[in-house]
Design an enzyme around this catalytic site. Structure first.
Site, PDB file in Angstrom:
ATOM      1  CG  HIS A 126      -2.087   0.878   1.132  1.00  0.00           C
ATOM      2  ND1 HIS A 126      -1.990   2.244   1.182  1.00  0.00           N
ATOM      3  CD2 HIS A 126      -3.400   0.607   0.956  1.00  0.00           C
ATOM      4  CE1 HIS A 126      -3.196   2.774   1.055  1.00  0.00           C
ATOM      5  NE2 HIS A 126      -4.071   1.798   0.916  1.00  0.00           N
ATOM      6  N   PRO A 168       8.691  20.689   9.913  1.00  0.00           N
ATOM      7  CG  PRO A 168       9.957  18.825  10.501  1.00  0.00           C
ATOM      8  CD  PRO A 168       8.661  19.502  10.793  1.00  0.00           C
ATOM      9  CB  VAL A 202      10.715  12.957   6.191  1.00  0.00           C
ATOM     10  CG1 VAL A 202       9.538  13.680   5.583  1.00  0.00           C
ATOM     11  CG2 VAL A 202      11.636  12.388   5.141  1.00  0.00           C
ATOM     12  CE  LYS A 246      12.947   5.834  14.665  1.00  0.00           C
ATOM     13  NZ  LYS A 246      11.532   5.551  14.898  1.00  0.00           N
TER      14      LYS A 246
END
Lengths: 298, 298
Positions: free
Chosen positions: B81, B164, B167, B169
């Site tokens: 997905h 922010p 990215v 994790k």
């Protein structure tokens, strides 16, 4: 609250608000919700609608009956509406997670307790009845309090299901179980009341029409419209869509349009899921597929 | 509980049940009800359905997002997905006593908090969006986490609404507001799947048919029946009865009978009162006329 029973006790007091207040207060307890409260001075009668958890509702009804017996005197009571008791009639209605049999059991247990603790004669009616001739409330109430008072001690046909074969000033009480009653009207685009009356006559059970349907034609004077006014006494037998469609078919035959319908008071959710099932050919629709019921009712 | 909002957060974990357990536990609090919980190992994704009091639901969503950020690592996550975040998407849905605007406000407030307290970039979508090109989830999620990670720092088109321009994790999270989605299928008395596909093509919005209706034709192999499978993305625009009637009309044109319909999952009560209003020409029907709502919802 996954089990819900409705109770609609009718008390013979429609003028002294403080008396009705005290009766209602006596019935309010955890698990009981007051849905409606109506007083009518001409009828000299109050109709209270409660719903909630079955045990709490049964207890509430008992305290309502006990309070009415203390505060209402049938020997001085006068009003237009027929009655035989301070608490005149107490129907229990299954709403959710409770069956008609559950309501019959509540009615009979309450009847026995009212007779034993309050010394009031109790007659069982509708689904709770023990004799076919006492199924209809009107038959039990024939001649009202005044006639019952004369006849109960000597006429074995008037022997109550529970309690003494005599009445005090609280009279007798009729307790039973019945399906939810839906009051549903359809307005026609005509000022000819005869058309509404004719349609009512054809579709109602009495005229060989739809089972469990009562209907009459009325004139809505303020709007100059004819109305087919219906009571669905068991929507599992004849539901709103079937009744509506019957009116529509008969109206079309007479060249009249259906303008709109109206619902008087409440319906149980089951009446809506049943309507959805019918309108959408949705065999598996049930109340637990409704978000609100998933949240509140489980 | 007179105000109800639904929230359907999608988390990028469909294999480790203990992780989903911990996320769900973090969201459970007074006023929040868990309606459904689905995990899919191939998709490596969990879809949780919550409903309840708006403030409690907003708080629950925050704690779900915080827990998922702690337990899920998008750098190692693989699944069929598409996804851009540990908490991938969080829609808020008005159910009762809350408007779409209320849900937009919740989405934006939550988005700001997630960015500020968890340092996760947040994109707003559907009714909560601030830019038309971000209305559709698929557009925001284009290229998934891996592409976003490369582009977010340099491509101004990918600047988040909150948080922010980079990215970690936990990836990014898409938060928004949308109407309740009803999944509603109609089965046809034919084994010719092409008829279902043709009907779907004619009635759906994409083909110039009914607004807010998605539809496709499928074969139900086990029953050898063709099915028109529909999503009503806004039942106030196109409701179940309108969709059902459209399928019926198109089926009749093709000489095919409608066998039955089926509802997948839940519907809000409003979808049923709307259906009653339509089927019975009942303009004034509303949810407060339902006994259960009088009992639970007021």
């Amino acid at each position: 609250m996954d089990r819900i029973v409705e109770c609609v006790p009718n008390f013979s007091e429609g003028r002294r608000a403080e008396v009705v207040d005290e009766i209602v207060r006596a019935m309010m307890r955890p698990g009981v919700k007051l849905l409606d409260r109506e007083m009518d001075a001409d009828h000299n009668r109050a109709v209270i609608t409660l719903a909630g958890e079955p045990t709490a509702i049964e207890e509430a009804a008992f305290h309502g009956i006990a309070t009415a017996a203390r505060l209402i005197d049938l020997d001085t009571h006068r009003g237009e509406h027929p009655r035989i008791g301070a608490t005149d009639v107490v129907p229990f209605v299954p709403i959710r997670g409770a069956t008609m049999d559950d309501c019959v059991a509540i009615a009979r247990r309450l009847g026995e307790r009212v007779a034993r603790e309050l010394d009031i004669p109790v007659y069982l009616y509708e689904h709770a009845t023990t004799r076919p001739e006492r199924r209809n409330l009107a038959d039990i109430r024939k001649g009202e309090y005044e006639t019952l008072k004369r006849e109960i001690e000597t006429n074995p046909d008037r022997a109550p299901d529970f309690g003494p074969q005599k009445v005090g000033k609280a009279g007798a009480t009729v307790i039973g179980a019945r399906p939810f009653l839906i009051a549903f009207n359809v307005n026609l685009a005509t000022s000819d009341v005869q058309i509404a009356k004719d349609i009512a006559r054809v579709i109602r059970e009495k005229g060989g029409g739809l089972k469990s349907l009562k209907a009459n034609g009325f004139m809505l004077k303020a709007r100059n419209l004819a109305q087919v006014s219906m009571n669905l006494t068991d929507f599992n037998v004849t539901g709103m869509l079937t009744a509506f469609n019957a009116v529509q078919v008969e109206a079309e035959k007479r060249g009249v349009q259906v303008l709109e319908s109206e619902l008087v008071g409440l319906v149980p959710l089951e009446a809506l899921t049943q309507l959805a099932a019918q309108a959408l050919k949705l065999p598996a629709m049930n109340a637990s597929q409704v978000v609100e019921i998933k949240i509140f009712g489980e």
